[in-house]
Design a protein around this motif. Structure first.
Motif, mmCIF file in Angstrom:
data_model
loop_
_atom_site.group_PDB
_atom_site.id
_atom_site.type_symbol
_atom_site.label_atom_id
_atom_site.label_comp_id
_atom_site.label_asym_id
_atom_site.label_seq_id
_atom_site.Cartn_x
_atom_site.Cartn_y
_atom_site.Cartn_z
ATOM 1 N N PHE A 78 0.837 -1.202 0.000
ATOM 2 C CA PHE A 78 0.000 0.000 0.000
ATOM 3 C C PHE A 78 0.871 1.251 0.000
ATOM 4 N N CYS A 79 0.357 2.317 -0.584
ATOM 5 C CA CYS A 79 0.929 3.639 -0.355
ATOM 6 C C CYS A 79 0.074 4.339 0.689
ATOM 7 N N LYS A 80 0.637 5.342 1.322
ATOM 8 C CA LYS A 80 -0.081 6.056 2.374
ATOM 9 C C LYS A 80 -0.096 7.550 2.086
ATOM 10 N N ILE A 81 -1.264 8.152 2.204
ATOM 11 C CA ILE A 81 -1.409 9.582 1.966
ATOM 12 C C ILE A 81 -1.865 10.245 3.266
ATOM 13 N N ASN A 82 -1.001 11.056 3.828
ATOM 14 C CA ASN A 82 -1.364 11.879 4.977
ATOM 15 C C ASN A 82 -1.996 13.166 4.472
ATOM 16 N N VAL A 83 -3.132 13.536 5.025
ATOM 17 C CA VAL A 83 -3.858 14.718 4.558
ATOM 18 C C VAL A 83 -4.177 15.634 5.741
ATOM 19 N N ASP A 84 -4.341 16.905 5.427
ATOM 20 C CA ASP A 84 -4.733 17.874 6.453
ATOM 21 C C ASP A 84 -5.289 19.120 5.778
ATOM 22 N N ALA B 222 -11.617 28.742 -2.299
ATOM 23 C CA ALA B 222 -12.155 30.065 -1.989
ATOM 24 C C ALA B 222 -13.477 29.931 -1.243
ATOM 25 N N GLY B 223 -13.623 30.682 -0.159
ATOM 26 C CA GLY B 223 -14.875 30.711 0.577
ATOM 27 C C GLY B 223 -15.102 29.555 1.527
ATOM 28 N N VAL B 224 -14.173 28.622 1.607
ATOM 29 C CA VAL B 224 -14.331 27.459 2.498
ATOM 30 C C VAL B 224 -13.447 27.653 3.718
ATOM 31 N N THR B 225 -14.067 27.763 4.878
ATOM 32 C CA THR B 225 -13.318 27.967 6.116
ATOM 33 C C THR B 225 -13.711 26.969 7.200
ATOM 34 N N ASP B 226 -14.598 26.051 6.880
ATOM 35 C CA ASP B 226 -14.997 25.055 7.875
ATOM 36 C C ASP B 226 -13.946 23.955 7.942
ATOM 37 N N PRO B 227 -13.333 23.716 9.106
ATOM 38 C CA PRO B 227 -12.249 22.729 9.219
ATOM 39 C C PRO B 227 -12.657 21.318 8.814
ATOM 40 N N THR B 228 -13.869 20.899 9.214
ATOM 41 C CA THR B 228 -14.306 19.543 8.893
ATOM 42 C C THR B 228 -14.506 19.369 7.385
ATOM 43 N N MET B 229 -15.096 20.357 6.744
ATOM 44 C CA MET B 229 -15.278 20.284 5.291
ATOM 45 C C MET B 229 -13.933 20.240 4.578
ATOM 46 N N LEU B 230 -12.972 21.005 5.056
ATOM 47 C CA LEU B 230 -11.640 20.991 4.449
ATOM 48 C C LEU B 230 -10.977 19.626 4.621
ATOM 49 N N SER C 90 -6.419 35.689 7.533
ATOM 50 C CA SER C 90 -6.705 37.058 7.107
ATOM 51 C C SER C 90 -7.695 37.161 5.957
ATOM 52 N N CYS C 91 -8.199 36.033 5.443
ATOM 53 C CA CYS C 91 -9.142 36.086 4.329
ATOM 54 C C CYS C 91 -10.030 34.846 4.374
ATOM 55 N N VAL C 92 -11.070 34.854 3.543
ATOM 56 C CA VAL C 92 -12.052 33.776 3.567
ATOM 57 C C VAL C 92 -11.653 32.700 2.568
ATOM 58 N N ARG C 93 -10.810 31.825 2.988
ATOM 59 C CA ARG C 93 -10.395 30.703 2.159
ATOM 60 C C ARG C 93 -9.711 29.647 3.030
ATOM 61 N N GLY C 94 -9.646 28.455 2.511
ATOM 62 C CA GLY C 94 -8.954 27.373 3.190
ATOM 63 C C GLY C 94 -8.105 26.609 2.193
ATOM 64 N N ALA C 95 -7.304 25.689 2.681
ATOM 65 C CA ALA C 95 -6.435 24.903 1.808
ATOM 66 C C ALA C 95 -6.280 23.505 2.380
ATOM 67 N N VAL C 96 -5.915 22.578 1.517
ATOM 68 C CA VAL C 96 -5.647 21.204 1.948
ATOM 69 C C VAL C 96 -4.310 20.764 1.387
ATOM 70 N N GLY C 97 -3.668 19.846 2.084
ATOM 71 C CA GLY C 97 -2.415 19.272 1.629
ATOM 72 C C GLY C 97 -2.478 17.761 1.703
ATOM 73 N N ALA C 98 -1.816 17.092 0.770
ATOM 74 C CA ALA C 98 -1.755 15.629 0.753
ATOM 75 C C ALA C 98 -0.337 15.206 0.401
ATOM 76 N N VAL C 99 0.221 14.294 1.198
ATOM 77 C CA VAL C 99 1.589 13.813 0.986
ATOM 78 C C VAL C 99 1.552 12.291 0.880
ATOM 79 N N CYS C 100 2.083 11.767 -0.208
ATOM 80 C CA CYS C 100 2.023 10.323 -0.463
ATOM 81 C C CYS C 100 3.409 9.697 -0.341
ATOM 82 N N ARG C 101 3.495 8.601 0.404
ATOM 83 C CA ARG C 101 4.719 7.819 0.548
ATOM 84 C C ARG C 101 4.386 6.338 0.400
ATOM 85 N N ASP C 102 5.404 5.561 0.018
ATOM 86 C CA ASP C 102 5.171 4.127 -0.086
ATOM 87 C C ASP C 102 5.360 3.465 1.270
#
Length: 253
Positions: free
Chosen positions: A108-114, A146-154, A120-132
Protein backbone atom coordinates in the motif's frame (compact mmCIF):
# COMPACT_ATOMS: atom_id res chain seq x y z
CA UNK A 1 5.25 35.70 -22.52
CA UNK A 2 6.55 32.18 -21.84
CA UNK A 3 9.54 32.59 -24.12
CA UNK A 4 10.50 35.85 -22.41
CA UNK A 5 10.40 34.25 -18.96
CA UNK A 6 12.47 31.24 -20.01
CA UNK A 7 15.04 33.52 -21.63
CA UNK A 8 15.82 35.03 -18.22
CA UNK A 9 17.13 31.70 -16.95
CA UNK A 10 20.72 30.66 -17.61
CA UNK A 11 21.17 28.82 -20.89
CA UNK A 12 22.50 25.72 -19.11
CA UNK A 13 19.24 25.50 -17.15
CA UNK A 14 17.02 25.67 -20.24
CA UNK A 15 19.01 23.48 -22.62
CA UNK A 16 17.97 20.08 -21.08
CA UNK A 17 14.32 21.06 -21.59
CA UNK A 18 14.82 21.51 -25.34
CA UNK A 19 16.83 18.32 -25.77
CA UNK A 20 13.98 16.11 -24.53
CA UNK A 21 11.76 15.42 -27.58
CA UNK A 22 8.75 13.91 -25.80
CA UNK A 23 5.50 15.31 -27.27
CA UNK A 24 3.17 14.33 -24.41
CA UNK A 25 3.41 16.93 -21.57
CA UNK A 26 3.11 14.32 -18.80
CA UNK A 27 5.74 12.07 -20.35
CA UNK A 28 7.97 15.10 -20.85
CA UNK A 29 7.73 16.01 -17.16
CA UNK A 30 8.30 12.43 -16.05
CA UNK A 31 11.38 12.24 -18.29
CA UNK A 32 12.72 15.47 -16.79
CA UNK A 33 12.09 14.18 -13.28
CA UNK A 34 14.38 11.24 -14.05
CA UNK A 35 17.15 13.22 -15.72
CA UNK A 36 17.33 16.55 -13.89
CA UNK A 37 18.66 17.10 -10.36
CA UNK A 38 15.85 17.68 -7.88
CA UNK A 39 16.54 21.39 -7.52
CA UNK A 40 16.49 21.91 -11.30
CA UNK A 41 13.26 19.95 -11.63
CA UNK A 42 11.61 22.07 -8.95
CA UNK A 43 12.77 25.13 -10.87
CA UNK A 44 11.06 23.82 -14.02
CA UNK A 45 7.80 23.05 -12.21
CA UNK A 46 7.61 26.43 -10.52
CA UNK A 47 8.41 28.24 -13.77
CA UNK A 48 5.70 26.38 -15.68
CA UNK A 49 3.17 27.08 -12.96
CA UNK A 50 4.06 30.78 -12.73
CA UNK A 51 3.78 31.23 -16.50
CA UNK A 52 0.40 29.50 -16.51
CA UNK A 53 -0.78 31.73 -13.68
CA UNK A 54 0.41 34.93 -15.36
CA UNK A 55 -1.32 33.93 -18.62
CA UNK A 56 -4.53 33.12 -16.76
CA UNK A 57 -4.54 36.51 -15.05
CA UNK A 58 -3.94 38.28 -18.37
CA UNK A 59 -6.60 36.36 -20.32
CA UNK A 60 -9.40 36.17 -17.77
CA UNK A 61 -8.83 39.21 -15.58
CA UNK A 62 -6.86 41.53 -17.87
CA UNK A 63 -4.12 41.86 -15.23
CA UNK A 64 -0.73 41.87 -16.90
CA UNK A 65 2.55 40.97 -15.24
CA UNK A 66 5.89 41.60 -16.90
CA UNK A 67 8.18 38.63 -17.63
CA UNK A 68 10.73 40.09 -15.21
CA UNK A 69 8.16 40.27 -12.39
CA UNK A 70 7.17 36.66 -13.07
CA UNK A 71 10.81 35.59 -13.11
CA UNK A 72 11.52 37.36 -9.78
CA UNK A 73 8.44 35.73 -8.25
CA UNK A 74 9.74 32.33 -9.32
CA UNK A 75 13.12 32.98 -7.75
CA UNK A 76 11.47 34.24 -4.59
CA UNK A 77 9.31 31.14 -4.26
CA UNK A 78 12.25 28.78 -4.85
CA UNK A 79 14.19 30.68 -2.17
CA UNK A 80 11.24 30.18 0.19
CA UNK A 81 11.30 26.42 -0.47
CA UNK A 82 15.01 26.23 0.26
CA UNK A 83 14.54 28.31 3.42
CA UNK A 84 11.82 25.94 4.62
CA UNK A 85 14.15 22.98 4.04
CA UNK A 86 16.94 24.60 6.03
CA UNK A 87 14.59 25.44 8.89
CA UNK A 88 13.29 21.90 8.95
CA UNK A 89 16.84 20.50 8.98
CA UNK A 90 17.90 22.48 12.05
CA UNK A 91 18.45 20.51 15.28
CA UNK A 92 15.33 20.49 17.39
CA UNK A 93 13.01 21.24 14.46
CA UNK A 94 9.82 19.31 13.82
CA UNK A 95 11.75 16.34 12.39
CA UNK A 96 11.20 14.47 15.65
CA UNK A 97 7.47 14.65 15.15
CA UNK A 98 7.74 13.41 11.57
CA UNK A 99 9.75 10.45 12.86
CA UNK A 100 6.45 9.10 14.20
CA UNK A 101 5.14 8.53 10.69
CA UNK A 102 3.39 5.17 10.64
CA UNK A 103 3.88 2.91 7.58
CA UNK A 104 0.91 1.35 5.75
CA UNK A 105 0.39 -2.33 5.06
CA UNK A 106 2.71 -4.07 2.61
CA UNK A 107 1.87 -3.16 -0.97
CA UNK A 108 0.00 0.00 0.00
CA UNK A 109 0.93 3.64 -0.36
CA UNK A 110 -0.08 6.06 2.37
CA UNK A 111 -1.41 9.58 1.97
CA UNK A 112 -1.36 11.88 4.98
CA UNK A 113 -3.86 14.72 4.56
CA UNK A 114 -4.73 17.87 6.45
CA UNK A 115 -6.63 21.13 6.04
CA UNK A 116 -5.86 24.71 7.03
CA UNK A 117 -7.89 27.93 7.33
CA UNK A 118 -6.46 31.33 6.38
CA UNK A 119 -6.38 33.90 9.18
CA UNK A 120 -6.71 37.06 7.11
CA UNK A 121 -9.14 36.09 4.33
CA UNK A 122 -12.05 33.78 3.57
CA UNK A 123 -10.40 30.70 2.16
CA UNK A 124 -8.95 27.37 3.19
CA UNK A 125 -6.44 24.90 1.81
CA UNK A 126 -5.65 21.20 1.95
CA UNK A 127 -2.41 19.27 1.63
CA UNK A 128 -1.76 15.63 0.75
CA UNK A 129 1.59 13.81 0.99
CA UNK A 130 2.02 10.32 -0.46
CA UNK A 131 4.72 7.82 0.55
CA UNK A 132 5.17 4.13 -0.09
CA UNK A 133 5.34 1.42 2.57
CA UNK A 134 9.05 2.17 3.16
CA UNK A 135 8.44 5.87 3.64
CA UNK A 136 9.81 6.89 0.23
CA UNK A 137 8.28 10.08 -1.12
CA UNK A 138 6.03 9.55 -4.15
CA UNK A 139 4.31 12.92 -4.54
CA UNK A 140 2.31 15.68 -2.89
CA UNK A 141 -0.36 18.19 -3.79
CA UNK A 142 -2.03 21.28 -2.36
CA UNK A 143 -5.34 22.95 -3.20
CA UNK A 144 -6.83 26.28 -2.12
CA UNK A 145 -10.63 26.60 -1.77
CA UNK A 146 -12.15 30.07 -1.99
CA UNK A 147 -14.88 30.71 0.58
CA UNK A 148 -14.33 27.46 2.50
CA UNK A 149 -13.32 27.97 6.12
CA UNK A 150 -15.00 25.05 7.88
CA UNK A 151 -12.25 22.73 9.22
CA UNK A 152 -14.31 19.54 8.89
CA UNK A 153 -15.28 20.28 5.29
CA UNK A 154 -11.64 20.99 4.45
CA UNK A 155 -10.63 17.65 5.97
CA UNK A 156 -13.20 15.96 3.72
CA UNK A 157 -11.82 17.83 0.71
CA UNK A 158 -8.34 16.68 1.76
CA UNK A 159 -9.42 13.01 1.62
CA UNK A 160 -10.90 13.61 -1.83
CA UNK A 161 -7.65 15.25 -2.95
CA UNK A 162 -5.73 12.19 -1.70
CA UNK A 163 -7.64 10.00 -4.17
CA UNK A 164 -6.90 12.39 -7.04
CA UNK A 165 -3.22 12.48 -6.12
CA UNK A 166 -2.96 8.68 -5.98
CA UNK A 167 -4.64 8.44 -9.37
CA UNK A 168 -2.04 10.84 -10.80
CA UNK A 169 0.72 8.70 -9.27
CA UNK A 170 -0.74 5.49 -10.78
CA UNK A 171 -1.01 3.75 -7.42
CA UNK A 172 -3.71 1.12 -6.85
CA UNK A 173 -3.69 0.30 -3.15
CA UNK A 174 -3.85 3.16 -0.70
CA UNK A 175 -4.41 4.21 2.86
CA UNK A 176 -5.60 7.73 3.70
CA UNK A 177 -4.66 9.07 7.13
CA UNK A 178 -6.32 12.14 8.66
CA UNK A 179 -6.36 13.67 12.12
CA UNK A 180 -10.12 14.39 11.82
CA UNK A 181 -11.90 11.43 13.38
CA UNK A 182 -15.39 12.62 12.36
CA UNK A 183 -14.58 12.57 8.66
CA UNK A 184 -12.84 9.18 8.85
CA UNK A 185 -15.80 7.67 10.72
CA UNK A 186 -18.31 9.11 8.23
CA UNK A 187 -16.34 7.69 5.28
CA UNK A 188 -16.04 4.27 6.90
CA UNK A 189 -19.74 4.20 7.83
CA UNK A 190 -20.79 5.58 4.44
CA UNK A 191 -22.79 8.20 6.30
CA UNK A 192 -23.71 10.64 3.55
CA UNK A 193 -25.69 13.23 5.44
CA UNK A 194 -24.88 16.69 6.67
CA UNK A 195 -23.41 19.75 5.02
CA UNK A 196 -20.44 17.96 3.40
CA UNK A 197 -22.28 14.83 2.26
CA UNK A 198 -21.64 15.52 -1.44
CA UNK A 199 -17.89 15.41 -0.82
CA UNK A 200 -18.26 12.05 0.91
CA UNK A 201 -20.34 10.72 -1.98
CA UNK A 202 -17.65 11.80 -4.41
CA UNK A 203 -15.03 10.00 -2.30
CA UNK A 204 -17.10 6.80 -2.40
CA UNK A 205 -17.54 7.02 -6.18
CA UNK A 206 -13.81 7.51 -6.72
CA UNK A 207 -12.92 4.69 -4.34
CA UNK A 208 -14.10 1.98 -6.74
CA UNK A 209 -11.35 2.95 -9.19
CA UNK A 210 -8.72 1.43 -6.90
CA UNK A 211 -7.93 -2.14 -5.91
CA UNK A 212 -8.05 -1.41 -2.20
CA UNK A 213 -8.64 1.66 -0.04
CA UNK A 214 -8.26 2.10 3.70
CA UNK A 215 -8.91 5.06 5.98
CA UNK A 216 -7.22 5.70 9.30
CA UNK A 217 -7.24 8.29 12.05
CA UNK A 218 -3.89 9.54 13.35
CA UNK A 219 -2.81 12.16 15.84
CA UNK A 220 -1.51 15.54 14.63
CA UNK A 221 2.11 14.72 15.52
CA UNK A 222 2.11 11.91 12.91
CA UNK A 223 0.68 14.26 10.29
CA UNK A 224 3.27 17.05 10.29
CA UNK A 225 4.13 17.05 6.58
CA UNK A 226 0.54 17.34 5.38
CA UNK A 227 -0.17 20.00 7.99
CA UNK A 228 2.70 22.19 6.80
CA UNK A 229 1.84 21.64 3.15
CA UNK A 230 -1.75 22.73 3.79
CA UNK A 231 -0.49 25.97 5.29
CA UNK A 232 2.12 26.63 2.60
CA UNK A 233 -0.13 28.11 -0.13
CA UNK A 234 -1.93 30.29 2.41
CA UNK A 235 1.30 31.73 3.83
CA UNK A 236 3.64 31.86 0.83
CA UNK A 237 2.10 31.60 -2.61
CA UNK A 238 -0.72 34.06 -2.03
CA UNK A 239 1.70 36.82 -1.12
CA UNK A 240 3.64 36.38 -4.37
CA UNK A 241 1.07 35.44 -7.00
CA UNK A 242 -2.23 36.76 -5.61
CA UNK A 243 -5.46 34.85 -5.24
CA UNK A 244 -5.32 31.29 -6.56
CA UNK A 245 -7.76 28.38 -6.37
CA UNK A 246 -6.12 25.75 -8.55
CA UNK A 247 -4.27 22.56 -7.75
CA UNK A 248 -0.52 22.26 -7.64
CA UNK A 249 1.25 18.89 -7.62
CA UNK A 250 4.81 18.01 -6.61
CA UNK A 251 6.23 14.72 -7.88
CA UNK A 252 9.87 13.88 -7.29
CA UNK A 253 11.79 10.75 -8.32
Amino acid sequence: MARSVWSLWDEEDVEPLMVDEATDPKLWLMSLSNTLPQRKFVQVLVTLWAIWWARRKAIHEEEFQSPLSTFLSIQNYISEIEWEKKEHAKPGASRNKDAKWLPPDVGFCKINVDGAVAKSCVRGAVGAVCRDERGRFLGASAVVYAGVTDPTMLEAYACKEALELVEDLSQHKLMIASDCLNVINDIRAKFYKGYYCMILRDIEQRRVSFQATKYGHEQREANGEAHRLGWLPLKRLDAMFGFWIHRIIFVYP
